[in-house]
Design an enzyme around this catalytic site. Sequence first.
Site, PDB file in Angstrom:
ATOM      1  N   HIS A  34      -0.424  -0.465  41.741  1.00  0.00           N
ATOM      2  CA  HIS A  34      -0.745  -0.824  43.118  1.00  0.00           C
ATOM      3  C   HIS A  34      -0.551   0.387  44.020  1.00  0.00           C
ATOM      4  O   HIS A  34      -0.125   1.443  43.586  1.00  0.00           O
ATOM      5  CB  HIS A  34       0.179  -1.963  43.573  1.00  0.00           C
ATOM      6  CG  HIS A  34      -0.004  -3.209  42.761  1.00  0.00           C
ATOM      7  ND1 HIS A  34      -0.748  -4.274  43.198  1.00  0.00           N
ATOM      8  CD2 HIS A  34       0.459  -3.542  41.524  1.00  0.00           C
ATOM      9  CE1 HIS A  34      -0.737  -5.215  42.266  1.00  0.00           C
ATOM     10  NE2 HIS A  34      -0.015  -4.799  41.245  1.00  0.00           N
ATOM     11  N   GLY A 193      14.967  -1.958  39.247  1.00  0.00           N
ATOM     12  CA  GLY A 193      13.831  -2.178  40.133  1.00  0.00           C
ATOM     13  C   GLY A 193      13.083  -3.458  39.766  1.00  0.00           C
ATOM     14  O   GLY A 193      12.766  -4.284  40.629  1.00  0.00           O
TER      15      GLY A 193
END
Lengths: 586, 86
Positions: A34, A193
Amino acid sequence: MKILGISGLDGSVPFKQKHWPGLDEREYRISQGHDSAAALVIDGEVIAAAAEERFNRRKHSGAFPIGAINYCLAEAGVTIDEIDELAHGFDYSPYQKFYSLDPISAQFYREVLSKEALLALARRDLHGFSAERAHRVNHHLAHAASAYFTSGWDECLVVVIDGMGEAHCVTVFHGHDGKLERIHQLPAQDSIGILYSLVTLHLGFDFNADEYKIMGLAPYGDAERFRSFFNETVELRADGKIRIPILRLNQTRDERENHLRTRRHLAEHLVKERRPEEEVTDTHRDVAASLQACLDRTMEHLCGHFAHKLGLRRLAMAGGVALNCTANGKLLRSGIFDDIYIQPAAGDDGAALGAALYRAAQAGEVVNRRSPVPFYGPAYSMAEIDNALEQFADRVEIMRFGSLEDTCVEAARLIAAGRVIAWYRGRMEFGPRALGHRSILADPGHPKMRDRINAMVKMREAFRPFAPAVTLEEVHRWFEVEPRTELPYMIMIVNVREEHRASLPAITHVDGSARVQTVSTADNAEFHTLLREVGKVTGREMVLNTSFNVKGQPIVNTPREALETFLGTGIEYLFLENTLARRLDR
Amino acid sequence: MTDTLALQQQVVALFAEKLNLDVASAETDLIETGLLDSLALVELLAQLEESFDVSISTDDLELENFRSITSIATFVVQRAAVGIEV
């Protein structure tokens, strides 16, 4: 050399939609590639950089960044034929065989990850672009280069921390002598993450998009409540390693694709899944608090270990997790480092810049200088602005000012009177933050301002605070920092001085913290002029600075988008350079 | 032969402790069963390199060597015998 860096993986989300058609919409964001962007580096200098979402108007778009590329070329006045290299911030070539373990992965590699896939896109969108000019840069190396080569430091610890690159979630480098020496890396299965993103998803928000909302929710919760869950879940090892066994629970291809068993584990042992339309409760706030505290601990553990091991007291960071300003602020206050620099476009948009800088460094062209405030995007001429204004002539009335100073005097007057103004000028910011060129501004001292802007503009979750921009000269007066502490990128949390917290309700978070942006004449002259004028009227050289967009929309790019967005909200005043547009339907 | 069997035990332990993967037997087909996916294989290589002081280049990676724990053990023994690659 003229090097065009790009990021993103076109086709990544469409592939997932095709092969996993029945998923919840939010699950499609569990994918790579992304935030595509383009960055143009010429003879080692950053000429232009912009995120593709600002051009195709799809937030977080991972599409081939042709809009951003065309902008970068136009900014430099060059054509694609004059570009020496196209550098992509992903390099899956060492992993081709790994992806052949199952047929879907093999197809994904062919269609999305391979060099051939990249070249097919280049052929499609950049006519005549030749294959030998395309280069690929390992993802974490691109992030590292984006930080090291804009740090202004010859030697420092460079830590990259994100969901994952090709196969790793953390890479630690020793930056020195113009080179990045890789010291350590952690596998993606131990990704703090990804864990943070999965909890974000589990709490009803968007994976790899809304983590900062969980960060904003955390100060409302009790970090002790789920501390033991996160202590067990994230093992901090003596050698600087991190282990997160629950990320390995997934056994089948489907489970791995969507972390199904991990999420089931969260449901059974942490908290029931929250659907987006459900109310946010104290339990959710406590989960956010405990998760954030876990991230803070993990960052300190990881960075501290390597700082001590290598004897380094300067840290440069990039990667999506480095956007977590709370963890950054805790790390700064820990005293492990004398100074911390986070490249402002720390997410995958910044990997485009990093890929270009890495290749430029290979050619010996980079001059390592501290990043300016990243105004790397397009500016628009008065002719273009006037053209846009004409199209809305029946909806706005215009007032023109002869100078920046006169414009700032009027803007300051309006801000002091409790008005909300949109402030659009100069080159668009690169990276997620608006830093004074595509901003919505208001008085931070106004008690109702947060609710007003939330309702008027952004329809945001009520718990999210706004952030202040303050002159460098005054930062220590209002915030718990040393005089002239430079924090120009709005990527670090500090504490508001206790005696001022009650009088700065719009930008003081519930725990007294603020995500401050310092503004100086050297780095952000026009915004500084405005803040000086505001100070003359309000007694504080400070404004609330939030990005110029509505909920779910990328930050505005063109004057037309500025006008459309402005008129679609309750904001009363829009400054386009030195022209004020006031809505007629007041 | 003894080398390989001893190594096999160590590889089983490595799977269990370092990769958090429960493998039914030394002959279980790791690829067919989906136990070994791309990320697990990346990590397996890193762990093998660290635990057995061998160097495994991704260039000459043959997936068949990672079909089962037995084949992994055989592969590592061969690698160790060959010596560390530069």
